[in-house]
Write an enzyme that holds these catalytic residues in place. Structure first.
Site, short mmCIF file in Angstrom:
data_model
loop_
_atom_site.label_atom_id
_atom_site.label_comp_id
_atom_site.label_asym_id
_atom_site.label_seq_id
_atom_site.Cartn_x
_atom_site.Cartn_y
_atom_site.Cartn_z
N GLU A 103 75.23 58.13 6.80
CA GLU A 103 74.23 57.30 6.09
C GLU A 103 73.70 58.22 5.16
OE1 GLU A 103 73.50 54.78 4.54
OE2 GLU A 103 72.96 52.89 5.76
N ASP A 104 72.96 58.13 4.10
CA ASP A 104 71.96 58.34 3.08
C ASP A 104 70.46 58.09 3.95
OD1 ASP A 104 71.29 55.25 2.78
OD2 ASP A 104 71.33 55.91 0.72
N ASP A 107 66.37 53.58 7.06
CA ASP A 107 64.87 52.82 7.22
C ASP A 107 63.91 51.38 8.31
OD1 ASP A 107 62.40 51.94 5.37
OD2 ASP A 107 63.80 50.29 5.02
N LYS A 135 64.01 57.62 8.67
CA LYS A 135 62.30 57.47 8.13
C LYS A 135 61.64 57.00 9.69
CE LYS A 135 61.69 55.65 3.76
NZ LYS A 135 61.98 54.73 2.49
N ASP A 163 68.71 55.41 -5.32
CA ASP A 163 68.46 54.77 -6.30
C ASP A 163 67.25 54.50 -6.01
OD1 ASP A 163 69.78 52.61 -4.15
OD2 ASP A 163 69.39 51.79 -6.20
N ARG A 169 70.08 58.06 -8.71
CA ARG A 169 71.32 58.79 -8.21
C ARG A 169 71.91 59.73 -8.06
NH1 ARG A 169 72.35 54.26 -4.05
NH2 ARG A 169 72.90 52.06 -5.43
P1 IMP Z 1 67.43 49.86 6.57
O1 IMP Z 1 69.11 49.32 7.44
O2 IMP Z 1 66.38 48.84 6.22
O3 IMP Z 1 67.74 51.22 7.79
O4 IMP Z 1 68.05 50.26 5.42
C1 IMP Z 1 68.80 51.25 4.86
C2 IMP Z 1 69.09 51.04 3.26
O5 IMP Z 1 68.49 51.37 2.85
C3 IMP Z 1 69.40 52.74 2.68
O6 IMP Z 1 71.11 52.96 3.38
C4 IMP Z 1 68.83 52.55 1.83
O7 IMP Z 1 70.42 52.06 0.73
C5 IMP Z 1 68.05 51.60 1.67
N1 IMP Z 1 67.18 52.20 1.08
C6 IMP Z 1 66.10 52.39 2.40
N2 IMP Z 1 65.13 52.80 2.09
C7 IMP Z 1 65.03 53.64 0.97
C8 IMP Z 1 64.54 54.56 0.24
O8 IMP Z 1 63.18 55.28 0.07
N3 IMP Z 1 64.56 54.83 -1.74
C9 IMP Z 1 66.30 54.44 -1.45
N4 IMP Z 1 66.56 53.01 -0.99
C10 IMP Z 1 66.71 53.22 0.38
MG MG Z 2 72.54 52.80 1.75
#
Ligand code: IMP
Ligand code: MG
Length: 179
Positions: A103-104, A107, A135, A163, A169
């Site tokens: 995973e990138d 969050d 994070k 992105d 990207r």
């Molecule tokens: P989560 O489900 O809130 O953990 O979000 C994960 C996804 O949100 C990641 O795979 C990213 O694609 C996107 N994302 C979260 N934070 C960022 C950021 O700071 N920049 C760009 N994309 C983000």
């Molecule tokens: Mg993602």
């Protein structure tokens, strides 16, 4: 690295250089080798954000391994919508496979919180998560991340696959929103 980059209406400044990213990836690949050599793990990249990290991580691994991708989405612009929808389904059989989710960024943790139980239902031999970025201060759902390249503050970042509304990207370094 550029001094600053403009993406849509926002300005971003350098945060993590590509050389540091590659160093962390090489270190993680060494650990993966100890655990997964002879297990033929399946890397499961989460599109779109993880495509670059997944490519570099796999390239750093000198043992038998496979890769496939799925596409999920919970983000529009800079905020999570919370609605995670499986867009491109899993084409590989993961039953009895050792799966490493790539995973990138973790969050809120919503994406992994939905994905991991869905995958566990398919009876893989094991599941671990490798994330480029985490994070910790944004996490709403606990996610067990076995391999993290970098823990970062709760700020919006771009580059190296990440992105802002489709753009940025392609940068090989990671940039953070200018304050
Ligand atoms: P989560 O489900 O809130 O953990 O979000 C994960 C996804 O949100 C990641 O795979 C990213 O694609 C996107 N994302 C979260 N934070 C960022 C950021 O700071 N920049 C760009 N994309 C983000
Ligand atoms: Mg993602």
């Amino acid at each position: 690295m550029k001094e600053s980059v403009q993406v849509h209406d926002l300005t971003f400044v350098p945060m993590i250089a590509s050389s540091e990213i590659q160093e962390r990836i090489n270190a993680i690949a060494k650990v993966l080798k100890m655990r997964y050599a002879n297990k033929k793990p399946l890397f499961l990249g989460v599109l779109n954000g993880a495509f670059m990290f997944a490519a570099d991580l796999m390239r750093a691994c000198d043992f038998e391994c496979e890769i496939t991708f799925i596409k999920l989405s919970s983000y529009r612009g800079m905020t999570s919508t919370g609605n995670i929808t499986n867009v491109i389904g899993l084409s590989e059989e993961i039953k009895d496979r050792h799966v490493i989710i790539v995973e990138d960024i973790i969050d809120s943790g919503k994406t992994m919180n939905k994905l991991i139980p869905d995958l566990k239902d398919l009876a893989p031999a094991s599941i671990e998560v490798a994330a480029l970025l985490v994070k910790p201060d944004a996490m709403e759902h606990h996610v067990d991340v076995a391999y993290t390249c970098f823990s970062i503050p709760n700020d919006f970042v771009i580059g190296y696959g990440l992105d802002y509304d489709g753009l940025a990207r392609n940068y090989k370094d990671i940039y953070t929103l200018k304050k």
